[in-house]
Enzyme design. Structure first.
Site, mmCIF file in Angstrom:
data_model
loop_
_atom_site.group_PDB
_atom_site.id
_atom_site.type_symbol
_atom_site.label_atom_id
_atom_site.label_comp_id
_atom_site.label_asym_id
_atom_site.label_seq_id
_atom_site.Cartn_x
_atom_site.Cartn_y
_atom_site.Cartn_z
ATOM 1 N N CYS A 1 3.581 8.865 3.515
ATOM 2 C CA CYS A 1 2.619 7.818 3.908
ATOM 3 C C CYS A 1 3.416 6.748 4.650
ATOM 4 O O CYS A 1 4.000 5.873 4.044
ATOM 5 C CB CYS A 1 1.859 7.255 2.716
ATOM 6 S SG CYS A 1 2.854 6.480 1.443
ATOM 7 N N ASP A 2 3.477 6.905 5.944
ATOM 8 C CA ASP A 2 4.309 6.027 6.774
ATOM 9 C C ASP A 2 5.786 6.178 6.438
ATOM 10 O O ASP A 2 6.576 5.283 6.707
ATOM 11 C CB ASP A 2 3.934 4.548 6.581
ATOM 12 C CG ASP A 2 2.934 4.046 7.595
ATOM 13 O OD1 ASP A 2 2.611 4.783 8.530
ATOM 14 O OD2 ASP A 2 2.486 2.897 7.437
ATOM 15 N N THR A 3 6.151 7.277 5.821
ATOM 16 C CA THR A 3 7.536 7.458 5.385
ATOM 17 C C THR A 3 8.213 8.630 6.077
ATOM 18 O O THR A 3 9.354 8.933 5.765
ATOM 19 C CB THR A 3 7.580 7.700 3.861
ATOM 20 O OG1 THR A 3 6.730 8.812 3.547
ATOM 21 C CG2 THR A 3 7.106 6.474 3.100
ATOM 22 N N GLU B 1 0.415 11.060 11.621
ATOM 23 C CA GLU B 1 -0.549 11.071 10.515
ATOM 24 C C GLU B 1 -1.988 11.061 11.009
ATOM 25 O O GLU B 1 -2.836 11.775 10.476
ATOM 26 C CB GLU B 1 -0.298 9.892 9.581
ATOM 27 C CG GLU B 1 0.996 10.029 8.818
ATOM 28 C CD GLU B 1 1.325 8.812 7.967
ATOM 29 O OE1 GLU B 1 0.647 7.772 8.094
ATOM 30 O OE2 GLU B 1 2.260 8.912 7.170
ATOM 31 N N TYR C 1 0.808 -1.214 0.000
ATOM 32 C CA TYR C 1 0.000 0.000 0.000
ATOM 33 C C TYR C 1 0.845 1.270 0.000
ATOM 34 O O TYR C 1 0.414 2.307 -0.507
ATOM 35 C CB TYR C 1 -0.997 0.009 1.155
ATOM 36 C CG TYR C 1 -0.428 0.368 2.510
ATOM 37 C CD1 TYR C 1 -0.359 1.699 2.930
ATOM 38 C CD2 TYR C 1 0.016 -0.611 3.385
ATOM 39 C CE1 TYR C 1 0.145 2.034 4.172
ATOM 40 C CE2 TYR C 1 0.519 -0.287 4.632
ATOM 41 C CZ TYR C 1 0.573 1.027 5.017
ATOM 42 O OH TYR C 1 1.072 1.366 6.251
#
Length: 192
Positions: free
Chosen positions: A144-146, A151, A116
């Site tokens: 995105c989760d990076t 978040e 994802y």
């Protein structure tokens, strides 16, 4: 993806930019979408700091590093002023039978034949490219989760939902089966 239908050329003003950016996000399959400030209220950093102080992060030692910076998108993009938050829905499990003896269930999102992060990352990159056309002087960076950002808290402040007793972000019409991603921008956009 239909980004051409959003309109081409620079935005007339920040409100036009925000509306066109959110429309572009929706055309890429993100829903819900919203915008918030690049700096969350101090309460969010305080909550994380307390959680870490109570050692609730378990073996995730990385969570304790620069915990207060996680509420400030300028740690990702110098000069960040706004954050666009998006959600990409994934279907809940359709399994009705309990797992066989000796087997376990795996979360639905982890059963997909793709990562994802790559799906969200590719769509977010299309939005970053769109920002370059929409607001030519702006700089944008996707995550995105990076990135070490809160978040869920950014998504809540952008109006994507509320945090339930299960600690998930819940959207009133979409539930909680979605991935979160965002774009930090160095321009002021109206918040949701």
């Amino acid at each position: 993806w239909g980004l051409d239908a959003i309109g081409t050329g620079p935005a007339r003003d920040p409100t036009d930019a925000a509306e066109r950016l959110k429309a572009a996000a929706r055309s890429l399959g993100f829903d819900p979408v919203g915008i918030t400030s690049a700096q969350l209220p101090p309460l969010e950093a305080d909550r994380l700091h307390t959680w870490i102080g109570q050692e609730r992060h378990g073996e995730m030692a990385y969570m304790a590093r620069a915990d207060r910076d996680r509420s400030d998108a300028t740690t990702l993009l110098e000069g960040a002023r706004s954050v666009l938050m998006v959600a990409l829905v994934y279907p809940p499990t359709s399994e009705t039978e309990p797992p066989q003896a000796g087997r376990t269930r795996v979360s639905t999102y982890a059963q997909a034949p793709y990562d994802y992060h790559r799906v969200l990352g590719a769509r977010l990159q299309l939005l970053v490219d769109f920002v370059a056309e929409l607001i030519p002087d702006a700089t944008a960076r996707r995550f995105c989760d990076t990135a070490p950002l809160l978040e869920r808290a950014f998504a809540r402040h952008a109006g994507l939902g509320f945090v339930g007793k299960n600690t998930n972000l819940i959207n009133r019409s979409r539930g909680s089966f979605f991935f979160l991603g965002g774009i930090a921008l160095d321009v002021d956009l109206p918040t949701d």
